[in-house]
Scaffold this motif. Sequence first.
Motif, PDB file in Angstrom:
ATOM      1  N   VAL A 143      -2.169  -0.485   1.520  1.00  0.00           N
ATOM      2  CA  VAL A 143      -2.175   0.420   0.366  1.00  0.00           C
ATOM      3  C   VAL A 143      -3.533   1.103   0.239  1.00  0.00           C
ATOM      4  O   VAL A 143      -4.530   0.673   0.824  1.00  0.00           O
ATOM      5  N   ASP A 144      -3.557   2.154  -0.568  1.00  0.00           N
ATOM      6  CA  ASP A 144      -4.791   2.795  -1.010  1.00  0.00           C
ATOM      7  C   ASP A 144      -5.067   2.242  -2.408  1.00  0.00           C
ATOM      8  O   ASP A 144      -4.324   2.515  -3.360  1.00  0.00           O
ATOM      9  N   ALA A 145      -6.114   1.443  -2.524  1.00  0.00           N
ATOM     10  CA  ALA A 145      -6.390   0.749  -3.782  1.00  0.00           C
ATOM     11  C   ALA A 145      -7.218   1.576  -4.760  1.00  0.00           C
ATOM     12  O   ALA A 145      -7.553   1.088  -5.838  1.00  0.00           O
ATOM     13  N   SER A 146      -7.521   2.814  -4.412  1.00  0.00           N
ATOM     14  CA  SER A 146      -8.437   3.602  -5.248  1.00  0.00           C
ATOM     15  C   SER A 146      -7.876   3.884  -6.636  1.00  0.00           C
ATOM     16  O   SER A 146      -8.635   4.085  -7.586  1.00  0.00           O
ATOM     17  N   GLU A 147      -6.560   3.918  -6.771  1.00  0.00           N
ATOM     18  CA  GLU A 147      -5.945   4.234  -8.066  1.00  0.00           C
ATOM     19  C   GLU A 147      -5.325   3.008  -8.728  1.00  0.00           C
ATOM     20  O   GLU A 147      -4.575   3.140  -9.699  1.00  0.00           O
ATOM     21  N   ALA A 148      -5.623   1.819  -8.221  1.00  0.00           N
ATOM     22  CA  ALA A 148      -4.977   0.603  -8.718  1.00  0.00           C
ATOM     23  C   ALA A 148      -5.713   0.069  -9.949  1.00  0.00           C
ATOM     24  O   ALA A 148      -6.788  -0.523  -9.837  1.00  0.00           O
ATOM     25  N   HIS A 149      -5.128   0.280 -11.121  1.00  0.00           N
ATOM     26  CA  HIS A 149      -5.721  -0.214 -12.360  1.00  0.00           C
ATOM     27  C   HIS A 149      -4.712  -0.029 -13.476  1.00  0.00           C
ATOM     28  O   HIS A 149      -3.651   0.582 -13.293  1.00  0.00           O
ATOM     29  N   GLY A 150      -5.012  -0.548 -14.636  1.00  0.00           N
ATOM     30  CA  GLY A 150      -4.189  -0.320 -15.811  1.00  0.00           C
ATOM     31  C   GLY A 150      -3.105  -1.349 -16.007  1.00  0.00           C
ATOM     32  O   GLY A 150      -3.087  -2.416 -15.393  1.00  0.00           O
ATOM     33  N   LEU A 151      -2.166  -1.002 -16.903  1.00  0.00           N
ATOM     34  CA  LEU A 151      -1.055  -1.886 -17.253  1.00  0.00           C
ATOM     35  C   LEU A 151       0.240  -1.325 -16.689  1.00  0.00           C
ATOM     36  O   LEU A 151       0.495  -0.122 -16.783  1.00  0.00           O
ATOM     37  N   HIS A 152       1.061  -2.210 -16.131  1.00  0.00           N
ATOM     38  CA  HIS A 152       2.300  -1.785 -15.484  1.00  0.00           C
ATOM     39  C   HIS A 152       3.418  -2.762 -15.822  1.00  0.00           C
ATOM     40  O   HIS A 152       3.231  -3.701 -16.592  1.00  0.00           O
ATOM     41  N   GLY A 153       4.588  -2.520 -15.209  1.00  0.00           N
ATOM     42  CA  GLY A 153       5.749  -3.375 -15.420  1.00  0.00           C
ATOM     43  C   GLY A 153       6.869  -2.623 -16.099  1.00  0.00           C
ATOM     44  O   GLY A 153       6.682  -1.536 -16.652  1.00  0.00           O
ATOM     45  N   VAL A 154       8.062  -3.220 -16.036  1.00  0.00           N
ATOM     46  CA  VAL A 154       9.255  -2.640 -16.652  1.00  0.00           C
ATOM     47  C   VAL A 154       9.360  -3.159 -18.077  1.00  0.00           C
ATOM     48  O   VAL A 154       9.599  -4.354 -18.302  1.00  0.00           O
TER      49      VAL A 154
END
Length: 205
Positions: A143-154
């Motif tokens: 993956v490209d981890a540069s944008e990996a942050h914040g809150l996620h999930g369904v």
Amino acid sequence: MPLPDTTPTRVELLARERVANGYCKVDKLTLRHEQYAGGMGPEIVREVVERGNAAAVLLYDPVRECCVMIEQFRPGAWLADQAPWMLEIVAGIIEPGETAEAVCRREAEEEAGVRIGELQKIMSYMVTPGVCTETIDLFVGRVDASEAHGLHGVAAEGEDIRVFTMTVDELQWALETGKVNNVTTIIAIQWLLLNRDRLHQQWGC
């Protein structure tokens, strides 16, 4: 007494009763199985959780040498007096008609907001075979981890997932200091520590 040359193979299922049919399905089994010394053993009763198969993926960025990790609440850990917000890798149940690879790609987007490029299988294993049917297909995904942050999930599924990155050195520290205490994440980190150089060669990094 010398060890037997062969492993027993016979199992007799005498009765099976569904005793729970909610989020987890639980069957009460009455059975006997062949013993190493020969012959069938005594009748035993066991409750087994019918969990199904799951896929999990370690999201690795070989350019930045870091992994995209997640943290979420786990009620089992809470009941066991463990820290219930657990450091984990992305994972999900394999639905009928789905492949494990498709689950990895779907869950990476839902839980971490990233897309997987190359995807390589690490292994398959059972989590708690004494009481549960669940099998994990474990992968590593580029993956490209540069944008990996914040809150996620369904949201409809009650998911509240924090996404962040950790370097390989940070993951090793977390492993050595007991900050990681779930088996899937432990196996994934250990695999990366042992195979990172080979993985970089395969991915041309």
